[in-house]
Write an enzyme that holds these catalytic residues in place. Structure first.
Site, PDB file in Angstrom:
ATOM      1  N   TYR A   1       0.824  -1.217   0.000  1.00  0.00           N
ATOM      2  CA  TYR A   1       0.000   0.000   0.000  1.00  0.00           C
ATOM      3  C   TYR A   1       0.855   1.263   0.000  1.00  0.00           C
ATOM      4  O   TYR A   1       0.653   2.170   0.794  1.00  0.00           O
ATOM      5  CB  TYR A   1      -0.982   0.004   1.186  1.00  0.00           C
ATOM      6  CG  TYR A   1      -1.757  -1.276   1.341  1.00  0.00           C
ATOM      7  CD1 TYR A   1      -2.352  -1.901   0.236  1.00  0.00           C
ATOM      8  CD2 TYR A   1      -1.906  -1.900   2.580  1.00  0.00           C
ATOM      9  CE1 TYR A   1      -3.061  -3.091   0.370  1.00  0.00           C
ATOM     10  CE2 TYR A   1      -2.612  -3.085   2.725  1.00  0.00           C
ATOM     11  CZ  TYR A   1      -3.183  -3.673   1.616  1.00  0.00           C
ATOM     12  OH  TYR A   1      -3.878  -4.852   1.750  1.00  0.00           O
ATOM     13  N   HIS A   2       1.814   1.299  -0.934  1.00  0.00           N
ATOM     14  CA  HIS A   2       2.691   2.463  -1.076  1.00  0.00           C
ATOM     15  C   HIS A   2       2.629   3.023  -2.506  1.00  0.00           C
ATOM     16  O   HIS A   2       3.657   3.209  -3.143  1.00  0.00           O
ATOM     17  CB  HIS A   2       4.135   2.085  -0.734  1.00  0.00           C
ATOM     18  CG  HIS A   2       4.317   1.557   0.648  1.00  0.00           C
ATOM     19  ND1 HIS A   2       5.427   0.808   1.022  1.00  0.00           N
ATOM     20  CD2 HIS A   2       3.550   1.674   1.767  1.00  0.00           C
ATOM     21  CE1 HIS A   2       5.315   0.480   2.299  1.00  0.00           C
ATOM     22  NE2 HIS A   2       4.186   0.988   2.763  1.00  0.00           N
TER      23      HIS A   2
END
Length: 549
Positions: free
Chosen positions: A464-465
Site C-alpha cells: 500500500y505504497h
C-alpha cells in the site's frame, strides 16, 4: 466560499500543508470527502487491520486484473477520512534512504536531494528514542516513538540478523538505514498520531483552517488558471474559490484522476472521454509505482506470540485496557523490529525491507495461521515495473482505472526470490532456535525458481505504497507533471503536494515522505527561501561493491 488556498485532501501532505500555511496567517479551506476519525478503530494502534477494510474510512479502490499475477485483483486502500491514509495505515515511520532523494534530484527534482529534504524531516518531527538532534527533529508536530519490544521475538529477530552477518542500526531514520533494529511509529501516548492529530486539528484550532466535508469533482479553470474547486456538498454542487492557489493532495490515485477531469493530462485520453484539454501533460497518471511484499510465516514452538489474544475474549481485554488506560498491546502497532538490507554485492544501499510481526496473520487481519506463529513482511524496494492511473469515464463519481503492472520486469522475480532465500537464512540462525518450529509459508517444499515464482504469483500483496503519478521534474521534461516547486506545469495557480510527485518510490513506507512534501511545498507556496541544506553524509556500507552484507 472563498479562501486564500483550497487544498483537496486532508491526508498526510494536505494536513501538513494546511498547518504551515495557516501558521503564516493564510486562510485555508481543506476539502475532504471522508468523515470523522474519532473512535477506537482508528485511534487504537493495535486495531490497525480494521480501518483499511471499512468502507466508511477507505475509498475501496482495486486494481484491474494484474496480467503478471495470474489475473489477480489487488486491493488498493486509500484513506477517505480526516487524516487520509495516515488514519488507516500501519503507522510505520520511515523517511527513506538518503540516496532516494539524491536520485530524485538526478531525475530532475532540483532542490529535493537528501541535503535539501533532511531539514524538513527534522522540522516536522519530535523524535523519541532516535539518534539525537543532529539527524532527528526535537520539536515538530509529528511525534515518533518506538515500541517497548517486550515480546522476546523482536529481539530474536534483530539478533538473528546480527548472527547472519548484517549490521545493527541504532536509528534507520538517522545516519544509517542499513541493518536490523527497532522500528519507529507515528504513535504518541498510546494513540495513532496521524496527520490529523499532529497537524490538522491544531491548524483548525488556530482559526485559519476550515474543513469542508465534500466530494471534489474537478478543479475549476478559467483559461489556464485554477480558480477553485467544483465540490459536491450534501448533494449540492458548488464552487469553492481560491484567492491564490488550489493544491491537490488527494493521493496518488485521486490526484491524477482530478487533474484529468480538470483537463490536465494526456490529450488523446482526455478527448476520448469528452474532457476539454487545458494542458497536454502525458505524465499525468503515468509512472505509477508501489511496493509488493510477501508474508514469510513460521510456526512457533513456544506460546509467546500474539495468537493468545486472537479471539473475542482476548481482543476485548486488549481493547478494554487501551480504552481505560491508553496502554498495553493496543497501544502498539506490533511492528517493533525491522530491517533494511541489500540483496547482493554491487547494490550500494538497501533494496529489501522487513517488518517483523509476532503473529502469523495477513495485514488486513484475515486468515490468521492456526496456532502460535510469527512472520516477516519482506519485499524489494525499487521495482522497475511501472503502471498507470487513467479515467474510466468523465463521471467524477466513477473510480479510476488502476493498473500497477506488478512484476512486469524480469528483475522483480529475481529480487523476490532473493528475499525468500535470504529470509530463510535469517530465521535459520541460533537466535530463533528456542522459538521456531517450522516454516508455514511458503513451506520448505517450495525451493526451485519455478516453485518460488508460482508461490509469488499467488501470494504477493501490495504494501500500500502507491506513488509517482504526477511526478516532479524540470519544466522541459515532457513526462514531468509538476516542477520542483510543486507547480503543475502548463497551468497557473495549481500545485500538487502528495506522494503523486515522487519521481521514484522511496525506501520504505510512504507516510513520512508524504508529510515532508507537504512541509516543503508550504515554503515554496509562501515564497520563502528553503531551509538551509544539510551537510550531513549518510552511512553507506564501505564494502558494498564486493559484499552483500
Amino acid at each position: 466560499m472563498l479562501a486564500d488556498y483550497v487544498i483537496i485532501g486532508a491526508g498526510s501532505g494536505g494536513s501538513a500543508l494546511a498547518y504551515r500555511l495557516a501558521e503564516a496567517g493564510r486562510r485555508v479551506i481543506v476539502i475532504e470527502h471522508g468523515g470523522s476519525d474519532a473512535g477506537p478503530f482508528i485511534q487504537m494502534p493495535g486495531a490497525l487491520s480494521y480501518p483499511m477494510n471499512m468502507g466508511i474510512y477507505d475509498w475501496g479502490f482495486a486494481t484491474e486484473p494484474e496480467p503478471h499475477l495470474g489475473g489477480r485483483v489487488l486491493a488498493t486502500p486509500r484513506g477517505k477520512v480526516i487524516g487520509g491514509s495516515s488514519s488507516i495505515n500501519g503507522m510505520v515511520y520511515v523517511r527513506g534512504h538518503a540516496r532516494d532523494y539524491d536520485t530524485w534530484a538526478e531525475m530532475g527534482a532540483d532542490g529535493w536531494a537528501y541535503a535539501d529534504v533532511l531539514p524538513y524531516f527534522k522540522r516536522m518531527e519530535t523524535s523519541h528514542g532516535g539518534s539525537g538532534p543532529e539527524y532527528r527533529g526535537t520539536d515538530g508536530p509529528l511525534h515518533i516513538t518506538r515500541g517497548p519490544r517486550s515480546n522476546p521475538l523482536f529481539d530474536a529477530f534483530i539478533k538473528a540478523g546480527e548472527q547472519a552477518g548484517y549490521p545493527v542500526t541504532a536509528d534507520y531514520n538517522g545516519k544509517q538505514q542499513e541493518g536490523f533494529g527497532s522500528m519507529e511509529a507515528t504513535i504518541w501516548k498510546g494513540r495513532r498520531w496521524s496527520a490529523a492529530n499532529a497537524y490538522l486539528r491544531p491548524a483548525m484550532a488556530g482559526g485559519n483552517v476550515q474543513v469542508v466535508r465534500g466530494f471534489a469533482r474537478r478543479v475549476v479553470m478559467e483559461g489556464s488558471r485554477a480558480v477553485g474547486v467544483e465540490t459536491e456538498v450534501r448533494g449540492q454542487v458548488q464552487v469553492i474559490r481560491a484567492g491564490r492557489e488550489v493544491i491537490l493532495a488527494a493521493s496518488s490515485i485521486n490526484t491524477p484522476k482530478l487533474l484529468m477531469l480538470s483537463g490536465i493530462g494526456p490529450a488523446d485520453h482526455l478527448r476520448e472521454h469528452g474532457v476539454e484539454v487545458v494542458a497536454d501533460r502525458p505524465g499525468v497518471g503515468a509512472n505509477l509505482q508501489d511496493h509488493l511484499e510477501i508474508y514469510m510465516q513460521f510456526a512457533a514452538s513456544q506460546p509467546v506470540t500474539l495468537f493468545k489474544y486472537w479471539n473475542l475474549w482476548g481482543k476485548a481485554l486488549v481493547g478494554a485496557q487501551w480504552l481505560f488506560t491508553g496502554t498495553g498491546l493496543g497501544a502498539s502497532n506490533q511492528f517493533e523490529a525491522c530491517a533494511f538490507i541489500r540483496s547482493r554485492a554491487g547494490v550500494d544501499y538497501p533494496d529489501i525491507q522487513y517488518h517483523f510481526l509476532p503473529i502469523a496473520v495477513r495485514y488486513d487481519g484475515r486468515a490468521v495461521a492456526e496456532g502460535h506463529g510469527f512472520q516477516a513482511h519482506v519485499g524489494p524496494m525499487r521495482s522497475k515495473s511501472r503502471g498507470s492511473v487513467s479515467l474510466r469515464s468523465a463521471n467524477p463519481a466513477e473510480a479510476p482505472v488502476i493498473r500497477f503492472n506488478y512484476m512486469s520486469h524480469p528483475e522483480d522475480w529475481e529480487d523476490f526470490r532473493a528475499c525468500i532465500r535470504l529470509t530463510r537464512e535469517i530465521f535459520g540462525q541460533d537466535a530463533f532456535k528456542p522459538y521456531l518450529k517450522s516454516e508455514l509459508q511458503p513451506g520448505l517444499q517450495v525451493q526451485t525458481d519455478a516453485q518460488l515464482d508460482d508461490f509469488l504469483r499467488q501470494h504477493v500483496e501490495s504494501a500500500y505504497h502507491p506513488c509517482g503519478t504526477a511526478r516532479m521534474g524540470r519544466a522541459s521534461d515532457p513526462m514531468a507533471v509538476v516542477d520542483p516547486e510543486c507547480r503543475v506545469i502548463g497551468v497557473e495557480g495549481l500545485r500538487v503536494a502528495d506522494s503523486s510527485v515522487f519521481p521514484q518510490v522511496t525506501n520504505g513506507n510512504l507516510n513520512a515522505p508524504s508529510i515532508m512534501v507537504g512541509e516543503k511545498a508550504a515554503d515554496h507556496i509562501l515564497g520563502r527561501t528553503p531551509l538551509p541544506a544539510s551537510n550531513l553524509e549518510p552511512w553507506v556500507n564501505p564494502d558494498w561493491r564486493v559484499a552483500q552484507r
